[in-house]
Write a protein that holds these residues in place. Sequence first.
Motif, PDB file in Angstrom:
ATOM      1  N   MET A   1       0.780  -1.280  -0.122  1.00  0.00           N
ATOM      2  CA  MET A   1      -0.117  -0.023   0.048  1.00  0.00           C
ATOM      3  C   MET A   1       0.896   1.207  -0.103  1.00  0.00           C
ATOM      4  O   MET A   1       1.794   1.419   0.872  1.00  0.00           O
ATOM      5  N   LEU A   2       0.700   2.204  -0.680  1.00  0.00           N
ATOM      6  CA  LEU A   2       1.313   3.347  -1.046  1.00  0.00           C
ATOM      7  C   LEU A   2       0.960   4.565  -0.052  1.00  0.00           C
ATOM      8  O   LEU A   2      -0.211   4.439   0.400  1.00  0.00           O
ATOM      9  N   PRO A   3       1.923   5.205   0.480  1.00  0.00           N
ATOM     10  CA  PRO A   3       1.553   6.310   1.480  1.00  0.00           C
ATOM     11  C   PRO A   3       0.751   7.133   0.805  1.00  0.00           C
ATOM     12  O   PRO A   3       0.852   7.530  -0.407  1.00  0.00           O
ATOM     13  N   PRO A   4      -0.060   8.270   1.686  1.00  0.00           N
ATOM     14  CA  PRO A   4      -0.730   9.197   1.040  1.00  0.00           C
ATOM     15  C   PRO A   4       0.187  10.186   0.543  1.00  0.00           C
ATOM     16  O   PRO A   4       1.447  10.434   0.986  1.00  0.00           O
ATOM     17  N   PRO A   5       0.168  10.908  -0.578  1.00  0.00           N
ATOM     18  CA  PRO A   5       0.837  12.123  -1.115  1.00  0.00           C
ATOM     19  C   PRO A   5       1.472  12.971  -0.248  1.00  0.00           C
ATOM     20  O   PRO A   5       2.595  13.404  -0.325  1.00  0.00           O
ATOM     21  N   GLU A   6       0.727  13.149   0.674  1.00  0.00           N
ATOM     22  CA  GLU A   6       0.951  14.507   1.728  1.00  0.00           C
ATOM     23  C   GLU A   6       1.841  13.859   2.704  1.00  0.00           C
ATOM     24  O   GLU A   6       2.783  14.678   3.277  1.00  0.00           O
ATOM     25  N   ASP A   7       2.181  12.546   2.791  1.00  0.00           N
ATOM     26  CA  ASP A   7       3.131  12.084   3.645  1.00  0.00           C
ATOM     27  C   ASP A   7       4.536  11.452   2.965  1.00  0.00           C
ATOM     28  O   ASP A   7       5.363  10.954   3.786  1.00  0.00           O
ATOM     29  N   VAL A   8       4.702  11.799   1.661  1.00  0.00           N
ATOM     30  CA  VAL A   8       5.765  11.665   1.216  1.00  0.00           C
ATOM     31  C   VAL A   8       6.607  13.007   0.595  1.00  0.00           C
ATOM     32  O   VAL A   8       6.152  13.921   0.122  1.00  0.00           O
ATOM     33  N   LEU A   9       7.861  13.031   0.964  1.00  0.00           N
ATOM     34  CA  LEU A   9       8.686  14.037   0.794  1.00  0.00           C
ATOM     35  C   LEU A   9       9.450  13.773  -0.526  1.00  0.00           C
ATOM     36  O   LEU A   9      10.067  12.634  -0.505  1.00  0.00           O
ATOM     37  N   LEU A  10       9.559  14.645  -1.386  1.00  0.00           N
ATOM     38  CA  LEU A  10      10.561  14.293  -2.582  1.00  0.00           C
ATOM     39  C   LEU A  10      11.586  15.322  -2.602  1.00  0.00           C
ATOM     40  O   LEU A  10      11.490  16.369  -2.389  1.00  0.00           O
ATOM     41  N   LEU A  11      12.683  14.955  -3.133  1.00  0.00           N
ATOM     42  CA  LEU A  11      13.900  15.604  -3.336  1.00  0.00           C
ATOM     43  C   LEU A  11      13.797  15.985  -4.919  1.00  0.00           C
ATOM     44  O   LEU A  11      13.778  14.959  -5.766  1.00  0.00           O
ATOM     45  N   LEU A  12      13.667  17.360  -5.362  1.00  0.00           N
ATOM     46  CA  LEU A  12      13.778  17.567  -6.625  1.00  0.00           C
ATOM     47  C   LEU A  12      14.954  17.904  -6.989  1.00  0.00           C
ATOM     48  O   LEU A  12      15.461  19.066  -6.566  1.00  0.00           O
ATOM     49  N   ALA A  13      15.533  17.538  -8.059  1.00  0.00           N
ATOM     50  CA  ALA A  13      16.812  17.837  -8.467  1.00  0.00           C
ATOM     51  C   ALA A  13      16.950  18.840  -9.698  1.00  0.00           C
ATOM     52  O   ALA A  13      15.929  18.608 -10.717  1.00  0.00           O
ATOM     53  N   HIS A  14      17.743  19.937  -9.788  1.00  0.00           N
ATOM     54  CA  HIS A  14      17.713  20.610 -10.724  1.00  0.00           C
ATOM     55  C   HIS A  14      19.052  21.161 -10.819  1.00  0.00           C
ATOM     56  O   HIS A  14      19.693  21.306  -9.973  1.00  0.00           O
ATOM     57  N   PRO A  15      19.703  21.540 -12.053  1.00  0.00           N
ATOM     58  CA  PRO A  15      21.023  21.875 -12.163  1.00  0.00           C
ATOM     59  C   PRO A  15      21.315  23.274 -11.262  1.00  0.00           C
ATOM     60  O   PRO A  15      22.464  23.268 -10.914  1.00  0.00           O
ATOM     61  N   PHE A  16      20.280  24.015 -10.824  1.00  0.00           N
ATOM     62  CA  PHE A  16      20.706  24.926 -10.058  1.00  0.00           C
ATOM     63  C   PHE A  16      20.487  24.775  -8.746  1.00  0.00           C
ATOM     64  O   PHE A  16      20.613  25.894  -7.761  1.00  0.00           O
ATOM     65  N   GLY A  17      20.346  23.598  -8.266  1.00  0.00           N
ATOM     66  CA  GLY A  17      19.833  23.481  -6.962  1.00  0.00           C
ATOM     67  C   GLY A  17      18.758  22.505  -6.694  1.00  0.00           C
ATOM     68  O   GLY A  17      17.713  22.448  -7.401  1.00  0.00           O
ATOM     69  N   ASP A  18      19.056  21.805  -5.578  1.00  0.00           N
ATOM     70  CA  ASP A  18      18.104  20.709  -5.220  1.00  0.00           C
ATOM     71  C   ASP A  18      17.112  21.292  -4.256  1.00  0.00           C
ATOM     72  O   ASP A  18      17.444  22.178  -3.318  1.00  0.00           O
ATOM     73  N   THR A  19      15.639  20.942  -3.916  1.00  0.00           N
ATOM     74  CA  THR A  19      14.734  21.199  -2.931  1.00  0.00           C
ATOM     75  C   THR A  19      14.025  19.997  -2.659  1.00  0.00           C
ATOM     76  O   THR A  19      13.506  19.224  -3.390  1.00  0.00           O
ATOM     77  N   TRP A  20      13.356  20.256  -1.354  1.00  0.00           N
ATOM     78  CA  TRP A  20      12.466  19.033  -0.956  1.00  0.00           C
ATOM     79  C   TRP A  20      10.845  19.674  -0.995  1.00  0.00           C
ATOM     80  O   TRP A  20      10.797  20.973  -0.847  1.00  0.00           O
ATOM     81  N   THR A  21       9.956  19.128  -1.170  1.00  0.00           N
ATOM     82  CA  THR A  21       8.600  19.485  -1.314  1.00  0.00           C
ATOM     83  C   THR A  21       7.833  18.052  -1.289  1.00  0.00           C
ATOM     84  O   THR A  21       8.442  17.017  -1.007  1.00  0.00           O
ATOM     85  N   THR A  22       6.529  18.002  -0.855  1.00  0.00           N
ATOM     86  CA  THR A  22       5.726  16.992  -0.826  1.00  0.00           C
ATOM     87  C   THR A  22       5.258  16.403  -2.103  1.00  0.00           C
ATOM     88  O   THR A  22       5.255  17.124  -2.969  1.00  0.00           O
ATOM     89  N   LEU A  23       5.041  15.190  -2.182  1.00  0.00           N
ATOM     90  CA  LEU A  23       4.360  14.481  -3.427  1.00  0.00           C
ATOM     91  C   LEU A  23       3.105  15.234  -3.939  1.00  0.00           C
ATOM     92  O   LEU A  23       2.963  15.493  -5.135  1.00  0.00           O
ATOM     93  N   ALA A  24       2.227  15.503  -2.563  1.00  0.00           N
ATOM     94  CA  ALA A  24       1.068  16.449  -3.156  1.00  0.00           C
ATOM     95  C   ALA A  24       1.145  17.672  -3.689  1.00  0.00           C
ATOM     96  O   ALA A  24       0.681  17.803  -4.910  1.00  0.00           O
ATOM     97  N   ASP A  25       2.266  18.519  -3.310  1.00  0.00           N
ATOM     98  CA  ASP A  25       2.643  19.673  -4.012  1.00  0.00           C
ATOM     99  C   ASP A  25       3.099  19.500  -5.394  1.00  0.00           C
ATOM    100  O   ASP A  25       2.707  20.235  -6.416  1.00  0.00           O
ATOM    101  N   TRP A  26       3.901  18.754  -5.377  1.00  0.00           N
ATOM    102  CA  TRP A  26       4.463  18.218  -6.810  1.00  0.00           C
ATOM    103  C   TRP A  26       3.663  17.904  -7.726  1.00  0.00           C
ATOM    104  O   TRP A  26       3.332  18.108  -8.829  1.00  0.00           O
ATOM    105  N   MET A  27       2.560  17.013  -7.411  1.00  0.00           N
ATOM    106  CA  MET A  27       1.580  16.414  -8.088  1.00  0.00           C
ATOM    107  C   MET A  27       0.484  17.634  -8.627  1.00  0.00           C
ATOM    108  O   MET A  27       0.087  17.710  -9.886  1.00  0.00           O
ATOM    109  N   GLU A  28       0.489  18.503  -7.848  1.00  0.00           N
ATOM    110  CA  GLU A  28      -0.435  19.932  -8.060  1.00  0.00           C
ATOM    111  C   GLU A  28       0.233  20.689  -8.781  1.00  0.00           C
ATOM    112  O   GLU A  28      -0.337  21.579  -9.901  1.00  0.00           O
ATOM    113  N   ARG A  29       1.750  21.094  -8.548  1.00  0.00           N
ATOM    114  CA  ARG A  29       1.971  22.174  -9.411  1.00  0.00           C
ATOM    115  C   ARG A  29       3.256  21.601 -10.672  1.00  0.00           C
ATOM    116  O   ARG A  29       3.260  22.500 -11.489  1.00  0.00           O
TER     117      ARG A  29
END
Length: 80
Positions: free
Chosen positions: A1-29
Amino acid sequence: MLPPPEDVLLLLAHPFGDTWTTLADWMERGPGPRPLLRPVKARSRLTGEDLPLSVVPPQYRNDGAARLAIERGELADPWA
């Protein structure tokens, strides 16, 4: 069973710098005007435990395979 998107933190990689966000925010934006932004690591917001990237649905991974599948019509573009 997968955790709810609000309970998953994602590290987003980008050439200018990495950042953390929730899966819910990533899915929305999504990456917005930053096409190279993509999840590279996931962890539980509740426990801090590392999670497999498979907790991110394929259409939200924004990697080469996901973008190609969207372009081919195999996956719906979640941010269209």
